[in-house]
Design a protein around this motif. Structure first.
Motif, PDB file in Angstrom:
ATOM      1  N   HIS A  70       3.077  19.663  -2.939  1.00 29.39           N
ATOM      2  CA  HIS A  70       1.689  18.896  -3.450  1.00 29.39           C
ATOM      3  C   HIS A  70       1.615  19.208  -4.843  1.00 29.39           C
ATOM      4  O   HIS A  70       0.230  19.477  -4.942  1.00 29.39           O
ATOM      5  N   ALA A  71       2.250  19.595  -5.650  1.00 32.11           N
ATOM      6  CA  ALA A  71       2.145  20.114  -6.815  1.00 32.11           C
ATOM      7  C   ALA A  71       1.184  19.344  -7.715  1.00 32.11           C
ATOM      8  O   ALA A  71       0.231  19.469  -8.336  1.00 32.11           O
ATOM      9  N   GLN A  72       1.403  17.779  -7.544  1.00 27.70           N
ATOM     10  CA  GLN A  72       0.385  16.864  -8.193  1.00 27.70           C
ATOM     11  C   GLN A  72      -0.927  16.727  -7.254  1.00 27.70           C
ATOM     12  O   GLN A  72      -2.086  16.010  -7.669  1.00 27.70           O
ATOM     13  N   ASP A  73      -0.844  17.172  -5.816  1.00 25.50           N
ATOM     14  CA  ASP A  73      -2.068  17.026  -5.144  1.00 25.50           C
ATOM     15  C   ASP A  73      -2.541  15.488  -4.893  1.00 25.50           C
ATOM     16  O   ASP A  73      -3.492  15.137  -4.902  1.00 25.50           O
ATOM     17  N   TYR A  74      -1.762  14.603  -4.811  1.00 25.19           N
ATOM     18  CA  TYR A  74      -2.142  13.238  -4.352  1.00 25.19           C
ATOM     19  C   TYR A  74      -2.498  13.151  -2.762  1.00 25.19           C
ATOM     20  O   TYR A  74      -2.291  14.085  -1.961  1.00 25.19           O
ATOM     21  N   THR A  75      -3.871  12.658  -2.535  1.00 24.36           N
ATOM     22  CA  THR A  75      -4.296  12.421  -1.378  1.00 24.36           C
ATOM     23  C   THR A  75      -4.348  11.013  -0.929  1.00 24.36           C
ATOM     24  O   THR A  75      -4.556  10.162  -1.937  1.00 24.36           O
ATOM     25  N   PHE A  76      -3.935  10.810   0.294  1.00 31.98           N
ATOM     26  CA  PHE A  76      -3.919   9.523   0.771  1.00 31.98           C
ATOM     27  C   PHE A  76      -4.712   9.355   2.000  1.00 31.98           C
ATOM     28  O   PHE A  76      -5.013   8.409   2.637  1.00 31.98           O
ATOM     29  N   ASP A  77      -5.719  10.295   2.228  1.00 33.36           N
ATOM     30  CA  ASP A  77      -6.573  10.551   3.219  1.00 33.36           C
ATOM     31  C   ASP A  77      -7.856   9.245   3.171  1.00 33.36           C
ATOM     32  O   ASP A  77      -8.061   8.994   1.910  1.00 33.36           O
ATOM     33  N   GLY A  78      -8.003   8.721   4.219  1.00 32.61           N
ATOM     34  CA  GLY A  78      -9.147   7.685   4.302  1.00 32.61           C
ATOM     35  C   GLY A  78      -8.806   6.461   5.238  1.00 32.61           C
ATOM     36  O   GLY A  78      -7.674   6.682   6.015  1.00 32.61           O
ATOM     37  N   LEU A  79      -9.635   5.587   5.234  1.00 31.15           N
ATOM     38  CA  LEU A  79      -9.498   4.415   6.267  1.00 31.15           C
ATOM     39  C   LEU A  79      -8.963   3.267   5.258  1.00 31.15           C
ATOM     40  O   LEU A  79      -9.344   2.973   4.099  1.00 31.15           O
ATOM     41  N   TRP A  80      -8.051   2.592   5.815  1.00 29.77           N
ATOM     42  CA  TRP A  80      -7.238   1.661   5.057  1.00 29.77           C
ATOM     43  C   TRP A  80      -6.924   0.260   5.881  1.00 29.77           C
ATOM     44  O   TRP A  80      -6.763   0.348   7.131  1.00 29.77           O
ATOM     45  N   ARG A  81      -7.311  -0.980   5.116  1.00 31.97           N
ATOM     46  CA  ARG A  81      -7.003  -2.121   5.832  1.00 31.97           C
ATOM     47  C   ARG A  81      -5.953  -2.824   5.158  1.00 31.97           C
ATOM     48  O   ARG A  81      -6.014  -3.004   3.893  1.00 31.97           O
ATOM     49  N   ALA A  82      -5.343  -3.685   6.075  1.00 31.48           N
ATOM     50  CA  ALA A  82      -4.095  -4.713   5.520  1.00 31.48           C
ATOM     51  C   ALA A  82      -4.865  -5.925   4.935  1.00 31.48           C
ATOM     52  O   ALA A  82      -4.187  -6.473   4.169  1.00 31.48           O
ATOM     53  N   SER A  83      -6.021  -6.288   5.523  1.00 34.13           N
ATOM     54  CA  SER A  83      -6.442  -7.505   4.928  1.00 34.13           C
ATOM     55  C   SER A  83      -8.178  -7.511   4.854  1.00 34.13           C
ATOM     56  O   SER A  83      -8.693  -6.684   5.808  1.00 34.13           O
ATOM     57  N   PRO A  84      -8.973  -8.492   4.326  1.00 35.45           N
ATOM     58  CA  PRO A  84     -10.176  -8.379   4.331  1.00 35.45           C
ATOM     59  C   PRO A  84     -10.708  -8.584   5.702  1.00 35.45           C
ATOM     60  O   PRO A  84     -12.149  -8.085   5.874  1.00 35.45           O
ATOM     61  N   ALA A  85     -10.011  -9.089   6.492  1.00 37.04           N
ATOM     62  CA  ALA A  85     -10.545  -9.453   7.902  1.00 37.04           C
ATOM     63  C   ALA A  85     -10.480  -8.271   8.854  1.00 37.04           C
ATOM     64  O   ALA A  85     -10.808  -8.334  10.058  1.00 37.04           O
ATOM     65  N   THR A  86      -9.622  -7.351   8.635  1.00 35.32           N
ATOM     66  CA  THR A  86      -9.569  -6.218   9.282  1.00 35.32           C
ATOM     67  C   THR A  86     -10.860  -5.272   9.123  1.00 35.32           C
ATOM     68  O   THR A  86     -11.421  -4.855   8.286  1.00 35.32           O
ATOM     69  N   ALA A  87     -11.320  -4.916  10.372  1.00 35.78           N
ATOM     70  CA  ALA A  87     -12.513  -3.840  10.443  1.00 35.78           C
ATOM     71  C   ALA A  87     -12.380  -2.547  10.269  1.00 35.78           C
ATOM     72  O   ALA A  87     -11.297  -2.292  10.614  1.00 35.78           O
ATOM     73  N   ASP A 119      -4.023  -0.838  -7.991  1.00 34.57           N
ATOM     74  CA  ASP A 119      -5.327  -1.340  -7.818  1.00 34.57           C
ATOM     75  C   ASP A 119      -6.337  -0.395  -7.008  1.00 34.57           C
ATOM     76  O   ASP A 119      -7.330  -0.749  -6.529  1.00 34.57           O
ATOM     77  N   GLY A 120      -5.821   0.908  -6.742  1.00 34.25           N
ATOM     78  CA  GLY A 120      -6.614   1.642  -5.896  1.00 34.25           C
ATOM     79  C   GLY A 120      -6.318   1.666  -4.410  1.00 34.25           C
ATOM     80  O   GLY A 120      -6.804   2.641  -3.733  1.00 34.25           O
ATOM     81  N   GLY A 121      -5.294   1.013  -3.869  1.00 33.67           N
ATOM     82  CA  GLY A 121      -4.899   0.950  -2.646  1.00 33.67           C
ATOM     83  C   GLY A 121      -3.798   1.611  -2.298  1.00 33.67           C
ATOM     84  O   GLY A 121      -3.573   2.662  -2.916  1.00 33.67           O
ATOM     85  N   LEU A 122      -3.276   1.497  -1.171  1.00 29.57           N
ATOM     86  CA  LEU A 122      -2.313   2.280  -0.648  1.00 29.57           C
ATOM     87  C   LEU A 122      -0.968   1.522  -0.467  1.00 29.57           C
ATOM     88  O   LEU A 122      -1.106   0.765   0.193  1.00 29.57           O
ATOM     89  N   LEU A 123       0.192   2.030  -0.910  1.00 28.97           N
ATOM     90  CA  LEU A 123       1.395   1.435  -0.509  1.00 28.97           C
ATOM     91  C   LEU A 123       2.309   2.281   0.617  1.00 28.97           C
ATOM     92  O   LEU A 123       2.173   3.425   0.149  1.00 28.97           O
ATOM     93  N   LEU A 124       2.620   1.788   1.625  1.00 24.67           N
ATOM     94  CA  LEU A 124       3.243   2.470   2.550  1.00 24.67           C
ATOM     95  C   LEU A 124       4.616   1.817   2.815  1.00 24.67           C
ATOM     96  O   LEU A 124       4.837   0.648   3.097  1.00 24.67           O
ATOM     97  N   ILE A 125       5.752   2.717   2.420  1.00 31.43           N
ATOM     98  CA  ILE A 125       7.119   2.059   2.467  1.00 31.43           C
ATOM     99  C   ILE A 125       7.679   2.816   3.793  1.00 31.43           C
ATOM    100  O   ILE A 125       7.812   4.182   3.717  1.00 31.43           O
ATOM    101  N   TRP A 126       8.321   2.206   4.687  1.00 32.17           N
ATOM    102  CA  TRP A 126       8.574   2.557   5.995  1.00 32.17           C
ATOM    103  C   TRP A 126      10.176   1.983   6.339  1.00 32.17           C
ATOM    104  O   TRP A 126       9.807   0.757   6.642  1.00 32.17           O
ATOM    105  N   ASP A 127      10.920   2.485   6.382  1.00 31.89           N
ATOM    106  CA  ASP A 127      12.187   1.983   7.036  1.00 31.89           C
ATOM    107  C   ASP A 127      12.644   0.301   6.624  1.00 31.89           C
ATOM    108  O   ASP A 127      12.638  -0.629   7.487  1.00 31.89           O
ATOM    109  N   GLY A 128      12.470   0.137   5.389  1.00 34.23           N
ATOM    110  CA  GLY A 128      12.983  -1.249   5.024  1.00 34.23           C
ATOM    111  C   GLY A 128      11.605  -2.218   4.763  1.00 34.23           C
ATOM    112  O   GLY A 128      11.799  -3.372   4.453  1.00 34.23           O
ATOM    113  N   TYR A 129      10.562  -1.756   5.227  1.00 31.05           N
ATOM    114  CA  TYR A 129       9.126  -2.452   5.069  1.00 31.05           C
ATOM    115  C   TYR A 129       8.256  -1.796   4.170  1.00 31.05           C
ATOM    116  O   TYR A 129       8.092  -0.746   3.985  1.00 31.05           O
ATOM    117  N   ALA A 130       7.552  -2.332   3.397  1.00 29.83           N
ATOM    118  CA  ALA A 130       6.513  -2.079   2.474  1.00 29.83           C
ATOM    119  C   ALA A 130       5.240  -2.914   2.959  1.00 29.83           C
ATOM    120  O   ALA A 130       5.092  -4.146   3.004  1.00 29.83           O
TER     121      ALA A 130
END
Length: 139
Positions: free
Chosen positions: A18-35, A98-109
């Motif tokens: 983590h030389a760049q010290d990126y942090t992904f900590d937080g709550l993330w939602r996939a859509s505006p309807a997600t609580a 846009d300040g969000g999070l991209l998660l790429i896992w096993d062929g899915y983004a």
């Protein structure tokens, strides 16, 4: 002097991931309807905290972080538990433009937006408590 061998050793050892010290900590939602009020269920927020990922009935340890050069991204080895099952994988977490999070896992983004205080759906669980309105009075 003993300092010279130690200094030479420091040049050979790998730099922290983590030389760049990126942090992904937080709550993330996939859509505006997600609580944004809870995690661990379908249609709930995804939580990243202290190199742990908490999703819908899945918890993963995020191990062996490797910075992805010039991408504001980190690649992790994931050790996960879901119900009575365990599985491993590799996942890349990246800061979205846009300040969000991209998660790429096993062929899915997957694209997530940050849960912010006051977001629609960000209502305290106590607001949904059901109150007993029955009365013991005889009519």
């Amino acid at each position: 002097m003993i300092l010279r061998p130690l200094a030479a050793l420091a040049l050979v050892l790998p730099m922290p991931a983590h030389a760049q010290d990126y942090t992904f900590d937080g709550l993330w939602r996939a859509s505006p309807a997600t609580a944004c009020t809870h995690t661990g269920e379908d249609d709930s927020a995804l939580k990243v905290e202290n190199d742990m990922l908490y999703g819908a009935s899945t918890t993963c340890e995020m191990n062996n972080p490797v910075d992805v050069t010039d991408m504001q991204a980190v690649l992790y080895d994931m050790a996960c538990e879901a119900d009575d099952d365990t599985f491993d994988g590799r996942a890349m977490f990246m800061n979205a433009a846009d300040g969000g999070l991209l998660l790429i896992w096993d062929g899915y983004a997957f694209k997530y937006e940050a849960c912010e205080e006051g977001d629609p759906g960000d209502i305290p669980a106590a607001a949904f408590a059901i109150e007993d309105v029955t009365s013991d009075e005889d009519d």
